[in-house]
Design a protein around this motif. Sequence first.
Motif, PDB file in Angstrom:
ATOM      1  N   LEU A  76     -32.313 -20.988 -13.290  1.00 46.93           N
ATOM      2  CA  LEU A  76     -32.884 -19.873 -14.037  1.00 46.93           C
ATOM      3  C   LEU A  76     -32.693 -18.569 -13.273  1.00 46.93           C
ATOM      4  O   LEU A  76     -32.410 -18.577 -12.070  1.00 46.93           O
ATOM      5  N   THR A  77     -32.868 -17.475 -13.976  1.00 45.48           N
ATOM      6  CA  THR A  77     -32.887 -16.155 -13.357  1.00 45.48           C
ATOM      7  C   THR A  77     -34.307 -15.620 -13.426  1.00 45.48           C
ATOM      8  O   THR A  77     -34.933 -15.634 -14.497  1.00 45.48           O
ATOM      9  N   PHE A  78     -34.818 -15.153 -12.283  1.00 42.34           N
ATOM     10  CA  PHE A  78     -36.189 -14.672 -12.177  1.00 42.34           C
ATOM     11  C   PHE A  78     -36.214 -13.200 -11.780  1.00 42.34           C
ATOM     12  O   PHE A  78     -35.431 -12.766 -10.929  1.00 42.34           O
TER      13      PHE A  78
ATOM     14  N   ALA B 264     -39.056 -16.303  -3.203  1.00 44.44           N
ATOM     15  CA  ALA B 264     -37.691 -16.026  -3.649  1.00 44.44           C
ATOM     16  C   ALA B 264     -36.689 -16.904  -2.914  1.00 44.44           C
ATOM     17  O   ALA B 264     -35.742 -17.432  -3.513  1.00 44.44           O
ATOM     18  N   ALA B 265     -36.887 -17.085  -1.603  1.00 41.39           N
ATOM     19  CA  ALA B 265     -35.967 -17.928  -0.825  1.00 41.39           C
ATOM     20  C   ALA B 265     -36.014 -19.372  -1.310  1.00 41.39           C
ATOM     21  O   ALA B 265     -34.976 -20.044  -1.394  1.00 41.39           O
ATOM     22  N   ALA B 266     -37.211 -19.865  -1.621  1.00 43.77           N
ATOM     23  CA  ALA B 266     -37.335 -21.240  -2.106  1.00 43.77           C
ATOM     24  C   ALA B 266     -36.656 -21.406  -3.461  1.00 43.77           C
ATOM     25  O   ALA B 266     -35.960 -22.403  -3.703  1.00 43.77           O
ATOM     26  N   LEU B 267     -36.830 -20.448  -4.348  1.00 41.09           N
ATOM     27  CA  LEU B 267     -36.178 -20.527  -5.655  1.00 41.09           C
ATOM     28  C   LEU B 267     -34.658 -20.425  -5.516  1.00 41.09           C
ATOM     29  O   LEU B 267     -33.913 -21.158  -6.174  1.00 41.09           O
TER      30      LEU B 267
ATOM     31  N   ASN C  47     -31.220 -20.902  -8.149  1.00 40.84           N
ATOM     32  CA  ASN C  47     -31.679 -19.875  -9.076  1.00 40.84           C
ATOM     33  C   ASN C  47     -31.262 -18.483  -8.589  1.00 40.84           C
ATOM     34  O   ASN C  47     -31.020 -18.268  -7.401  1.00 40.84           O
ATOM     35  N   ILE C  48     -31.222 -17.545  -9.496  1.00 46.00           N
ATOM     36  CA  ILE C  48     -30.993 -16.138  -9.170  1.00 46.00           C
ATOM     37  C   ILE C  48     -32.345 -15.443  -9.201  1.00 46.00           C
ATOM     38  O   ILE C  48     -33.106 -15.597 -10.158  1.00 46.00           O
ATOM     39  N   VAL C  49     -32.651 -14.675  -8.160  1.00 44.22           N
ATOM     40  CA  VAL C  49     -33.976 -14.062  -8.045  1.00 44.22           C
ATOM     41  C   VAL C  49     -33.842 -12.594  -7.677  1.00 44.22           C
ATOM     42  O   VAL C  49     -33.126 -12.242  -6.732  1.00 44.22           O
ATOM     43  N   TYR C  50     -34.570 -11.755  -8.401  1.00 45.98           N
ATOM     44  CA  TYR C  50     -34.646 -10.327  -8.122  1.00 45.98           C
ATOM     45  C   TYR C  50     -36.111  -9.951  -7.884  1.00 45.98           C
ATOM     46  O   TYR C  50     -37.010 -10.480  -8.540  1.00 45.98           O
TER      47      TYR C  50
ATOM     48  N   TYR D  74     -44.284 -24.480  -2.536  1.00 44.22           N
ATOM     49  CA  TYR D  74     -45.304 -25.003  -3.456  1.00 44.22           C
ATOM     50  C   TYR D  74     -45.512 -24.016  -4.603  1.00 44.22           C
ATOM     51  O   TYR D  74     -45.505 -24.399  -5.784  1.00 44.22           O
ATOM     52  N   LEU D  75     -45.679 -22.743  -4.267  1.00 44.00           N
ATOM     53  CA  LEU D  75     -45.856 -21.722  -5.294  1.00 44.00           C
ATOM     54  C   LEU D  75     -44.596 -21.583  -6.133  1.00 44.00           C
ATOM     55  O   LEU D  75     -44.666 -21.451  -7.363  1.00 44.00           O
ATOM     56  N   ALA D  76     -43.430 -21.627  -5.491  1.00 43.56           N
ATOM     57  CA  ALA D  76     -42.168 -21.531  -6.224  1.00 43.56           C
ATOM     58  C   ALA D  76     -42.049 -22.646  -7.251  1.00 43.56           C
ATOM     59  O   ALA D  76     -41.592 -22.426  -8.385  1.00 43.56           O
ATOM     60  N   LYS D  77     -42.467 -23.856  -6.880  1.00 39.14           N
ATOM     61  CA  LYS D  77     -42.418 -24.991  -7.818  1.00 39.14           C
ATOM     62  C   LYS D  77     -43.346 -24.757  -8.990  1.00 39.14           C
ATOM     63  O   LYS D  77     -43.002 -25.075 -10.141  1.00 39.14           O
TER      64      LYS D  77
END
Length: 272
Positions: free
Chosen positions: A31-33, A50-53, A58-61, A261-264
């Motif tokens: 996904l893109t976040f 962001a690093a975990a995602l 995934n793409i994270v901004y 944990y939060l990323a999940k």
Amino acid sequence: MLFVFPYHPGENQIPNPYYRFVPHFRQYQRLTFVLVHGSWADAHFWDGVAAALRSQGNIVYTPEYAGHGTDPNKNVTHAMITKSVVDFIKHLNLHDFILVGHSFGGSVIQKVAEQIPDRIKRLVFWDAFVLKDGQSVVDELPPQTRKGFEQLRAMSNDDTIMLPFDLFRALFVNTATTEDARLFYTSVAPEPAKPLFEKLDLKAFYALTTPKSYVYFYQDNVMPQGEGYGWNPHMSMRLGLFRLIVGDGDHFTDTRTRPAYLAKKIYDASRD
């Protein structure tokens, strides 16, 4: 809400050194976040998450917005903050992304969604304000907390609010050790007060059909539970049909100590 580190424009590719680890989790959809922080924060709030995602493909901004990070101007409005995020998204021509808001960031993504609904795949609120039409953020605070904010605002010489350590410790990082709480507090900076008190026209938001999710951490002590206050179900139910994901953390600590944990939890709220 929360935390200011010196910020450099662009994506945060390297986790903040305060983060202890960034473990992985298994996922099946990339996904893109776009992650929107809250008050007393800047974009580095999301470094570990962001690093975990990203570790899962995934793409994270993590956009910065007006009055925060390296922006010295604290005389900002809610509209200026919203425009910062909208401009960031349009500049990168992002589409089909998950827009995530934390705390005050919930009110920001409400207004962002009004302006660019066709670009957003899903809205995710993590212990975030979901304001009713015509409300301000402080309208959702209990009278004692609102009075305290008004007093702190009046004490400043630049229309900001600085959290005292005792308030931060009790409400924002209540599951952290004292040592960690003091470390986290070194990053707190004064928050522009005006956007917290502005009443927002949200009629367009409540006409949207964008899918929505709410992530609720039940040890979050920022908002009192019951008696007409709280994150869930008091504010979350305003989303209409929504996906609920629950965790056991507080308002801030897990971004530092358990980012994966939060990323999940955010991922579970976002996937199809």
